[in-house]
Design a protein around this motif. Structure first.
Motif, PDB file in Angstrom:
ATOM      1  N   LYS A 360       0.739  -1.354  -0.083  1.00  0.00           N
ATOM      2  CA  LYS A 360      -0.046  -0.067   0.081  1.00  0.00           C
ATOM      3  C   LYS A 360       0.833   1.253   0.005  1.00  0.00           C
ATOM      4  O   LYS A 360       2.042   1.251   0.677  1.00  0.00           O
ATOM      5  CB  LYS A 360      -0.998   0.147   1.408  1.00  0.00           C
ATOM      6  CG  LYS A 360      -2.178  -0.975   1.164  1.00  0.00           C
ATOM      7  CD  LYS A 360      -3.036  -1.032   0.147  1.00  0.00           C
ATOM      8  CE  LYS A 360      -4.167  -1.763   0.322  1.00  0.00           C
ATOM      9  NZ  LYS A 360      -5.068  -1.714  -0.896  1.00  0.00           N
ATOM     10  N   TYR A 361       0.535   2.263  -0.743  1.00  0.00           N
ATOM     11  CA  TYR A 361       1.200   3.401  -0.921  1.00  0.00           C
ATOM     12  C   TYR A 361       0.462   4.737  -0.652  1.00  0.00           C
ATOM     13  O   TYR A 361      -0.819   4.960  -0.628  1.00  0.00           O
ATOM     14  CB  TYR A 361       1.718   3.557  -2.346  1.00  0.00           C
ATOM     15  CG  TYR A 361       2.391   2.404  -2.891  1.00  0.00           C
ATOM     16  CD1 TYR A 361       3.915   2.395  -2.692  1.00  0.00           C
ATOM     17  CD2 TYR A 361       2.054   1.270  -3.337  1.00  0.00           C
ATOM     18  CE1 TYR A 361       4.547   1.343  -3.001  1.00  0.00           C
ATOM     19  CE2 TYR A 361       2.712   0.080  -3.841  1.00  0.00           C
ATOM     20  CZ  TYR A 361       3.952   0.043  -3.621  1.00  0.00           C
ATOM     21  OH  TYR A 361       4.864  -1.108  -3.998  1.00  0.00           O
ATOM     22  N   ASP A 362       1.524   5.740  -0.030  1.00  0.00           N
ATOM     23  CA  ASP A 362       0.880   6.967   0.480  1.00  0.00           C
ATOM     24  C   ASP A 362       0.790   7.805  -0.981  1.00  0.00           C
ATOM     25  O   ASP A 362       0.002   8.873  -1.038  1.00  0.00           O
ATOM     26  CB  ASP A 362       1.790   7.662   1.257  1.00  0.00           C
ATOM     27  CG  ASP A 362       1.978   6.947   2.469  1.00  0.00           C
ATOM     28  OD1 ASP A 362       0.939   6.816   3.371  1.00  0.00           O
ATOM     29  OD2 ASP A 362       2.936   6.457   2.939  1.00  0.00           O
ATOM     30  N   LEU A 363       1.630   7.385  -2.127  1.00  0.00           N
ATOM     31  CA  LEU A 363       1.653   8.271  -3.286  1.00  0.00           C
ATOM     32  C   LEU A 363       2.063   7.517  -4.480  1.00  0.00           C
ATOM     33  O   LEU A 363       3.049   6.524  -4.190  1.00  0.00           O
ATOM     34  CB  LEU A 363       2.935   9.366  -3.084  1.00  0.00           C
ATOM     35  CG  LEU A 363       3.174  10.313  -4.508  1.00  0.00           C
ATOM     36  CD1 LEU A 363       1.998  11.062  -4.795  1.00  0.00           C
ATOM     37  CD2 LEU A 363       4.372  11.166  -4.246  1.00  0.00           C
ATOM     38  N   VAL A 364       1.287   7.470  -5.560  1.00  0.00           N
ATOM     39  CA  VAL A 364       1.592   6.698  -6.790  1.00  0.00           C
ATOM     40  C   VAL A 364       1.791   7.589  -7.839  1.00  0.00           C
ATOM     41  O   VAL A 364       0.957   8.871  -7.917  1.00  0.00           O
ATOM     42  CB  VAL A 364       0.473   5.986  -7.320  1.00  0.00           C
ATOM     43  CG1 VAL A 364       0.742   5.386  -8.436  1.00  0.00           C
ATOM     44  CG2 VAL A 364       0.261   4.698  -6.225  1.00  0.00           C
ATOM     45  N   GLN A 391      -9.790   0.628 -15.871  1.00  0.00           N
ATOM     46  CA  GLN A 391      -9.330  -0.450 -14.972  1.00  0.00           C
ATOM     47  C   GLN A 391      -8.047  -0.089 -14.194  1.00  0.00           C
ATOM     48  O   GLN A 391      -7.657  -0.376 -13.296  1.00  0.00           O
ATOM     49  CB  GLN A 391      -9.294  -1.570 -15.887  1.00  0.00           C
ATOM     50  CG  GLN A 391     -10.805  -2.056 -16.270  1.00  0.00           C
ATOM     51  CD  GLN A 391     -11.121  -1.202 -17.511  1.00  0.00           C
ATOM     52  OE1 GLN A 391     -10.409  -0.541 -18.243  1.00  0.00           O
ATOM     53  NE2 GLN A 391     -12.421  -1.627 -17.922  1.00  0.00           N
ATOM     54  N   ALA A 392      -6.993   0.667 -15.110  1.00  0.00           N
ATOM     55  CA  ALA A 392      -5.715   0.912 -14.595  1.00  0.00           C
ATOM     56  C   ALA A 392      -5.905   1.845 -13.260  1.00  0.00           C
ATOM     57  O   ALA A 392      -5.251   1.525 -12.340  1.00  0.00           O
ATOM     58  CB  ALA A 392      -4.751   1.524 -15.602  1.00  0.00           C
ATOM     59  N   PHE A 393      -6.607   2.868 -13.436  1.00  0.00           N
ATOM     60  CA  PHE A 393      -6.791   3.828 -12.469  1.00  0.00           C
ATOM     61  C   PHE A 393      -7.714   3.128 -11.208  1.00  0.00           C
ATOM     62  O   PHE A 393      -7.414   3.469 -10.076  1.00  0.00           O
ATOM     63  CB  PHE A 393      -7.884   4.713 -12.721  1.00  0.00           C
ATOM     64  CG  PHE A 393      -6.982   5.910 -13.631  1.00  0.00           C
ATOM     65  CD1 PHE A 393      -5.893   5.688 -14.146  1.00  0.00           C
ATOM     66  CD2 PHE A 393      -7.842   7.152 -13.879  1.00  0.00           C
ATOM     67  CE1 PHE A 393      -5.163   6.650 -15.113  1.00  0.00           C
ATOM     68  CE2 PHE A 393      -7.115   8.067 -14.653  1.00  0.00           C
ATOM     69  CZ  PHE A 393      -5.707   7.677 -15.334  1.00  0.00           C
ATOM     70  N   GLN A 394      -8.302   2.036 -11.391  1.00  0.00           N
ATOM     71  CA  GLN A 394      -8.893   1.241 -10.423  1.00  0.00           C
ATOM     72  C   GLN A 394      -7.674   0.335  -9.812  1.00  0.00           C
ATOM     73  O   GLN A 394      -7.785   0.156  -8.463  1.00  0.00           O
ATOM     74  CB  GLN A 394     -10.048   0.233 -10.843  1.00  0.00           C
ATOM     75  CG  GLN A 394     -11.288   1.194 -11.365  1.00  0.00           C
ATOM     76  CD  GLN A 394     -12.362   0.213 -12.104  1.00  0.00           C
ATOM     77  OE1 GLN A 394     -12.002  -1.041 -12.395  1.00  0.00           O
ATOM     78  NE2 GLN A 394     -13.451   0.678 -12.777  1.00  0.00           N
ATOM     79  N   ASP A 395      -6.724  -0.164 -10.406  1.00  0.00           N
ATOM     80  CA  ASP A 395      -5.700  -0.570  -9.888  1.00  0.00           C
ATOM     81  C   ASP A 395      -4.885   0.174  -9.050  1.00  0.00           C
ATOM     82  O   ASP A 395      -4.526  -0.042  -7.789  1.00  0.00           O
ATOM     83  CB  ASP A 395      -4.797  -1.340 -10.976  1.00  0.00           C
ATOM     84  CG  ASP A 395      -5.259  -2.353 -11.646  1.00  0.00           C
ATOM     85  OD1 ASP A 395      -6.032  -3.121 -10.900  1.00  0.00           O
ATOM     86  OD2 ASP A 395      -4.974  -2.680 -12.885  1.00  0.00           O
ATOM     87  N   VAL A 396      -4.732   1.623  -9.373  1.00  0.00           N
ATOM     88  CA  VAL A 396      -4.036   2.581  -8.661  1.00  0.00           C
ATOM     89  C   VAL A 396      -4.865   2.653  -7.323  1.00  0.00           C
ATOM     90  O   VAL A 396      -4.188   2.828  -6.257  1.00  0.00           O
ATOM     91  CB  VAL A 396      -3.886   3.825  -9.452  1.00  0.00           C
ATOM     92  CG1 VAL A 396      -3.135   5.001  -8.494  1.00  0.00           C
ATOM     93  CG2 VAL A 396      -3.089   3.576 -10.717  1.00  0.00           C
ATOM     94  N   ARG A 397      -6.086   2.736  -7.296  1.00  0.00           N
ATOM     95  CA  ARG A 397      -6.829   2.918  -6.149  1.00  0.00           C
ATOM     96  C   ARG A 397      -6.799   1.944  -5.129  1.00  0.00           C
ATOM     97  O   ARG A 397      -6.817   2.215  -4.167  1.00  0.00           O
ATOM     98  CB  ARG A 397      -8.529   3.270  -6.694  1.00  0.00           C
ATOM     99  CG  ARG A 397      -9.284   3.552  -5.444  1.00  0.00           C
ATOM    100  CD  ARG A 397     -10.744   3.694  -5.572  1.00  0.00           C
ATOM    101  NE  ARG A 397     -11.727   3.931  -4.826  1.00  0.00           N
ATOM    102  CZ  ARG A 397     -12.920   4.129  -4.738  1.00  0.00           C
ATOM    103  NH1 ARG A 397     -13.599   3.952  -6.018  1.00  0.00           N
ATOM    104  NH2 ARG A 397     -13.454   4.449  -3.643  1.00  0.00           N
ATOM    105  N   ARG A 398      -6.793   0.662  -5.744  1.00  0.00           N
ATOM    106  CA  ARG A 398      -6.596  -0.369  -5.108  1.00  0.00           C
ATOM    107  C   ARG A 398      -5.114  -0.310  -4.074  1.00  0.00           C
ATOM    108  O   ARG A 398      -5.284  -0.743  -2.854  1.00  0.00           O
ATOM    109  CB  ARG A 398      -6.587  -1.702  -5.707  1.00  0.00           C
ATOM    110  CG  ARG A 398      -6.321  -3.035  -4.869  1.00  0.00           C
ATOM    111  CD  ARG A 398      -6.191  -4.278  -5.980  1.00  0.00           C
ATOM    112  NE  ARG A 398      -4.963  -4.197  -6.606  1.00  0.00           N
ATOM    113  CZ  ARG A 398      -3.913  -4.463  -6.112  1.00  0.00           C
ATOM    114  NH1 ARG A 398      -3.808  -5.082  -4.967  1.00  0.00           N
ATOM    115  NH2 ARG A 398      -2.886  -4.687  -7.090  1.00  0.00           N
ATOM    116  N   VAL A 399      -4.135   0.084  -4.526  1.00  0.00           N
ATOM    117  CA  VAL A 399      -2.761   0.209  -3.956  1.00  0.00           C
ATOM    118  C   VAL A 399      -2.696   1.266  -3.124  1.00  0.00           C
ATOM    119  O   VAL A 399      -1.640   1.458  -2.228  1.00  0.00           O
ATOM    120  CB  VAL A 399      -1.651  -0.003  -5.087  1.00  0.00           C
ATOM    121  CG1 VAL A 399      -1.902  -1.146  -5.831  1.00  0.00           C
ATOM    122  CG2 VAL A 399      -1.389   1.206  -5.788  1.00  0.00           C
ATOM    123  N   LEU A 400      -3.271   2.370  -3.124  1.00  0.00           N
ATOM    124  CA  LEU A 400      -3.342   3.503  -2.578  1.00  0.00           C
ATOM    125  C   LEU A 400      -3.977   3.293  -1.046  1.00  0.00           C
ATOM    126  O   LEU A 400      -4.929   2.702  -0.783  1.00  0.00           O
ATOM    127  CB  LEU A 400      -4.065   4.882  -2.995  1.00  0.00           C
ATOM    128  CG  LEU A 400      -3.232   5.453  -4.165  1.00  0.00           C
ATOM    129  CD1 LEU A 400      -4.267   6.576  -4.744  1.00  0.00           C
ATOM    130  CD2 LEU A 400      -2.002   5.989  -3.685  1.00  0.00           C
TER     131      LEU A 400
END
Length: 735
Positions: A360-364, A391-400
């Motif tokens: 999990k990340y604070d910043l992507v 779908q890529a932005f959903q992946d970003v949201r998942r790891v934030l």
């Protein structure tokens, strides 16, 4: 020289060896040409499918000319010399004459954006050449280079009595070719090695045919030597060939050029590049804690890392797809950011890393992810295409983390691209993103050109609240100057503070109001339609003009090389070739989505496709009474499922659901198609003409791939289904 069917042992063994060798040479030389011409012909890297289709067309014409007396392989040295000389001429004109411009789809107001092509305005140049003219020239020249190998292939098919076994030998050679070229790509071997191997095989075939003269040998040596000489060999340049680009590092100023277009510049933190610090400065001065865990996609040579390390990060996952650019950053960046133990480098495709990481990340950060090359010659997508989809932005949201921030910055060129990205971020995150153009502008319309723009997404309200309460944020062009001041406090005017005038320039930043005046801004991208740089669901005019031009040129070459007398193409084999090309396109894009848009995944897809064809051949040999109807049914059933089931259905779940089933849907049809082809080819009266018609169909399939920007990749399979139905309807020409 024409050949006749030869059944005796020595001649059959020679024909079998030639089938294997020509299979190796065609695929190996095809890959070499795609890499080299993309790097050396101005802007051709955005149209690598032209080189691929030219190779197919040349092979087809050669097969059709198998029974002609003219030995086209003997003409290869001269044709290659002319082609390489044309490359040198065009690049010399473009490099040395500032009034020479190449118009790539009218980039002042484009339907499709091509980064790096807009620096010379065709409206101001004295001499303008449309890119489709350059593409047409090299389409013909490269096709002619491959006619000789195609002719040798057709003659070998005629001379080998067992059609399917002969085709299997040819596929075996192609497998060896892709393995060999992949190993050279991994070793970052230069073009002189690629073309040296290709030309050595051609020299052997000329010697075998008693057509190797001193003049031809000397010409081939000149051609191979040209690929070694035709580069900047000064001490200030370090030129290396990654699996994606010709990478040129100017050691005197840190500028990195790829495929003759400026790409990156390594900037010392002490001198310039403040925009890389912006998100960290905004976080700090809006009252937020430093970002602890950061992911940077497109870490490149290290500028983003260098700035992030100044603001208290604890870990940076630095994702970069190109090994040479990453290596340059590790060894040559003046700030040595990759040497910091907090930086964890990853050599991977950004989307694949997003999908597979559990951190999990604070910043992507999407850090200037703008590749200057197509993902492959089979599909009109770029290396970063699958990063800019819903779908890529959903992946970003998942790891934030819950209050994490997602930031993207780039020179987006067009307002509708910025608005499209911003709208997708809003849909996925549920909050309005901040759009910060540099230089500042109060409104940003869809139809206007834009420069460097930062987009901040996520639902952490801290930064947006700070802008609302305090107005503009001031950024100094020299990064260290920003460390000691709060950018939300307006600095003194230069005239009032002499010191300020000596240490960079202050520029204001604030969120722009987005004004939609172009429908392109409303068209979101998805994993099925990942065309961020195309203004809408359409076939761009440039593509239409290119399709017509290449189609006319292709028909002209086929007419030139067709057998003498009354002749018509083998329609069944033609449509099988067109359809299979679209199957390969679907496999390439689906595997890129599952495993990443890397060169290694590409190579694995083509290798697997060839293995499936080989397996189909062996099946036909073992089961000679194979019924085509059953295999057509299996093929069409799998294609129908692929049309009905969206790509993103398989992006989550266990291994079987996430990988096994989509691989079966993408690659399984190739086995059925291979059985249909091998069974049909076995019974053809004229194998050289049948194979030539099949490869000609592949060219049409390649041109039909351009419809993906209108239909998307799922519905493109409907075109493939239509081709297969036409092939089933056409009668075979049994011997």
């Amino acid at each position: 020289m024409p050949t006749t069917n030869l059944a005796d042992g020595p001649h059959q063994r020679q024909a079998g060896f030639n089938l294997f060798l020509v299979g190796f040479l065609i695929l190996f030389l095809e890959l070499a040409c795609i890499r080299w011409f993309s790097a050396k012909v101005v802007f051709l890297q955005f149209f690598t499918n032209i080189v691929l289709l030219a190779a197919f067309l040349g092979m087809s014409c050669g097969c059709l000319a198998a029974r002609r007396t003219t030995n086209w392989l003997a003409l290869f040295p001269g044709l290659a010399l002319v082609t390489f000389a044309a490359v040198a001429t065009i690049m010399a004109l473009y490099s040395n004459w500032g009034q020479f411009a190449v118009d790539v789809g009218h980039q002042a107001s484009p339907q499709e954006v091509f980064f790096g092509t807009e620096y010379r305005n065709p409206d101001l140049a004295k001499f303008v050449v449309p890119i489709e003219a350059i593409a047409g020239l090299f389409f013909v020249l490269i096709a002619l280079m491959f006619v000789g190998l195609g002719q040798t292939l057709g003659r070998a098919f005629d001379a080998y009595p067992n059609r399917v076994a002969g085709y299997s030998l040819n596929i075996g050679g192609s497998l060896a070719g892709i393995v060999g070229f992949s190993l050279l790509s991994f070793a970052q071997a230069p073009p002189v090695v690629w073309f040296g191997i290709s030309c050595a095989g051609i020299v052997y075939l000329l010697y075998q045919d008693k057509a190797l003269s001193i003049l031809r040998l000397a010409t081939i040596i000149i051609v191979v030597g040209f690929t070694a000489y035709y580069t900047d060999r000064s001490d200030s340049h370090d030129i290396r060939w990654s699996p994606y680009y010709a990478v040129d590092l100017n050691k005197s100023n840190g500028v990195i050029t790829v495929n003759s277009i400026g790409h990156q510049e390594m900037m010392p933190f002490s001198e310039r590049g403040s925009s890389y610090s912006l998100i960290h400065l905004l976080q700090k001065h809006s009252g937020g804690a430093p970002f602890k865990n950061v992911m940077i996609i497109g870490a490149g040579s290290g500028n983003d890392l260098s700035h992030a390390l100044r603001f208290g990060v604890e870990r940076i996952d630095a994702v970069e797809i190109d090994p040479v650019i990453q290596n340059i950053g590790i060894h040559n960046h003046p700030d040595k950011p990759y040497q910091d133990p907090r930086v964890v480098p990853h050599l991977d495709d950004g989307r694949h890393f997003l999908r597979t990481t559990e951190r999990k990340y604070d910043l992507v950060v999407y850090a200037l992810v703008d590749s200057l090359i197509l993902h492959s010659g089979y599909a009109n997508i770029r290396l970063e295409s699958y990063l800019f989809t819903e779908q890529a932005f959903q992946d970003v949201r998942r790891v934030l983390k819950q209050d994490g921030v997602f930031v993207m910055y780039n020179y987006y060129r067009q307002g509708w691209i910025v608005q499209r990205v911003a709208e997708m971020a809003k849909q996925v995150f549920g909050c309005d993103p901040l759009v910060l153009p540099l230089p500042y502008k109060e409104t940003l319309t869809s139809s206007e050109a834009v420069g460097f723009t930062t987009i901040i997404a996520g639902c952490n309200p801290r930064i947006s609240t700070a802008f609302r309460d305090r107005g503009q944020f001031w950024l100094n062009s020299i990064p260290p100057e920003n460390l000691a001041v709060n950018g939300f406090d307006k600095p003194q005017e230069k005239g009032q503070d002499k010191a300020a005038a000596q240490h960079g320039d202050w520029v204001p930043l604030a969120p722009a109001k987005l004004v939609v005046d172009n429908e392109g801004a409303r068209q979101s991208t998805s994993d099925d339609w990942p065309f961020l740089y195309v203004s809408g669901r359409l076939i761009p005019d440039l593509t239409v003009r290119s399709m017509i031009l290449l189609g006319v040129l292709g028909l002209g070459l086929v007419y030139l090389f067709k057998p003498k007398g009354a002749w018509r193409p083998n329609n069944r084999m033609f449509f099988l070739g067109a359809a299979f090309m679209l199957l390969e396109t679907k496999a390439v894009v689906q595997m890129a989505l599952l495993f990443g848009s890397t060169w290694l995944v590409n190579s694995a897809v083509f290798f697997t496709a060839l293995l499936l064809i080989l397996a189909a051949n062996l099946y036909v040999i073992k089961v000679p009474s194979t019924r085509l109807a059953r295999h057509y049914a299996g093929l069409l059933a799998l294609l129908a499922v692929s049309v009905l089931v969206p790509l993103d259905t398989f992006l989550s779940g266990g291994i079987v659901w996430r990988y096994v089933i989509p691989c079966a849907l993408a690659l399984g049809p190739m086995f059925f198609a291979g059985v249909i082809f091998a069974r049909s080819f076995r019974d053809e009266a004229n194998p050289d003409q049948a194979f030539g018609s099949n490869i000609a169909g592949s060219v049409i399939g390649g041109l039909a791939e351009s419809c993906s920007t209108l239909l998307g990749f799922r519905y493109l399979l409907i075109v493939a289904i239509g081709f297969y139905l036409l092939s089933a309807w056409m009668p075979s020409r049994k011997g």
